[in-house]
Design a protein around this motif. Structure first.
Motif, PDB file in Angstrom:
ATOM      1  N   LYS A   2      -6.054  -0.851 -32.879  1.00 50.39           N
ATOM      2  CA  LYS A   2      -5.706  -2.089 -33.568  1.00 50.39           C
ATOM      3  C   LYS A   2      -6.781  -3.122 -33.255  1.00 50.39           C
ATOM      4  N   LYS A  11      -6.250  -4.663 -40.262  1.00 47.02           N
ATOM      5  CA  LYS A  11      -4.987  -3.961 -39.976  1.00 47.02           C
ATOM      6  C   LYS A  11      -5.003  -2.577 -40.614  1.00 47.02           C
ATOM      7  N   LEU A  12      -5.462  -2.492 -41.871  1.00 45.31           N
ATOM      8  CA  LEU A  12      -5.552  -1.199 -42.549  1.00 45.31           C
ATOM      9  C   LEU A  12      -6.563  -0.292 -41.854  1.00 45.31           C
ATOM     10  N   TRP A  15      -5.059   1.053 -38.773  1.00 46.46           N
ATOM     11  CA  TRP A  15      -4.036   2.052 -39.086  1.00 46.46           C
ATOM     12  C   TRP A  15      -4.670   3.384 -39.457  1.00 46.46           C
ATOM     13  N   GLN A  18      -5.516   6.569 -37.085  1.00 46.46           N
ATOM     14  CA  GLN A  18      -4.575   7.603 -36.651  1.00 46.46           C
ATOM     15  C   GLN A  18      -4.743   8.908 -37.438  1.00 46.46           C
ATOM     16  N   CYS A  24     -12.849   8.129 -40.394  1.00 47.90           N
ATOM     17  CA  CYS A  24     -12.025   7.120 -39.710  1.00 47.90           C
ATOM     18  C   CYS A  24     -12.382   6.979 -38.233  1.00 47.90           C
ATOM     19  N   GLN A  70      -2.038   9.700 -30.466  1.00 47.47           N
ATOM     20  CA  GLN A  70      -1.233   8.716 -31.203  1.00 47.47           C
ATOM     21  C   GLN A  70      -0.722   7.599 -30.285  1.00 47.47           C
ATOM     22  N   TRP A  72      -1.833   3.411 -29.316  1.00 47.14           N
ATOM     23  CA  TRP A  72      -2.627   2.301 -29.816  1.00 47.14           C
ATOM     24  C   TRP A  72      -3.372   1.604 -28.688  1.00 47.14           C
TER      25      TRP A  72
END
Length: 117
Positions: A2, A11-12, A15, A18, A24, A70, A72
């Motif tokens: 985050k 924020k996207l 996200w 993950q 990514c 998984q 944050w």
């Protein structure tokens, strides 16, 4: 991962980390690698001043030994705020594409210095 920002794009982007997609992956995501695996892939390419994590990640994907944990963690968005979210994301995308098409570590660093620093 985050970002410490409420900007919808960050924020996207956070996200999306993950997901198991190589696109990514990137800076500030914290990599945990066992020493035997690190040695097996040849460690960091010390020619890279920037983007060294993506080089390492590419080697891990080739071994099929990359797992996204998984949990944050929070990273700073200060460079996004300093440069502008869209401008910085554009330049990071250019660096990603340049690397995909074979740009050298020196070329990536030169682009980074010219457009981001």
């Amino acid at each position: 991962m985050k970002f410490d920002s409420n900007h919808w794009w960050l924020k996207l982007a956070g996200w999306l980390t993950q997901l198991h997609w190589k696109a990514c992956r990137g800076g500030d995501q914290s990599l945990f690698i066992t020493k035997p695996t690190f040695n097996k892939i040849g460690g960091y390419n010390e020619n890279h001043t920037i983007y060294e994590d993506n080089d390492l990640i590419a080697k891990l994907y080739k071994l099929q030994q990359f797992t996204v944990i998984q949990k944050w963690l929070t990273t700073s968005a200060r460079r996004y705020h300093a440069n502008g979210v869209w401008k910085l994301q554009f330049h990071f995308t250019v660096i990603y594409i340049k690397k995909r098409f074979g740009a050298s570590a020196d070329d990536l660093f030169a682009y980074y210095k010219e457009h981001i620093c």
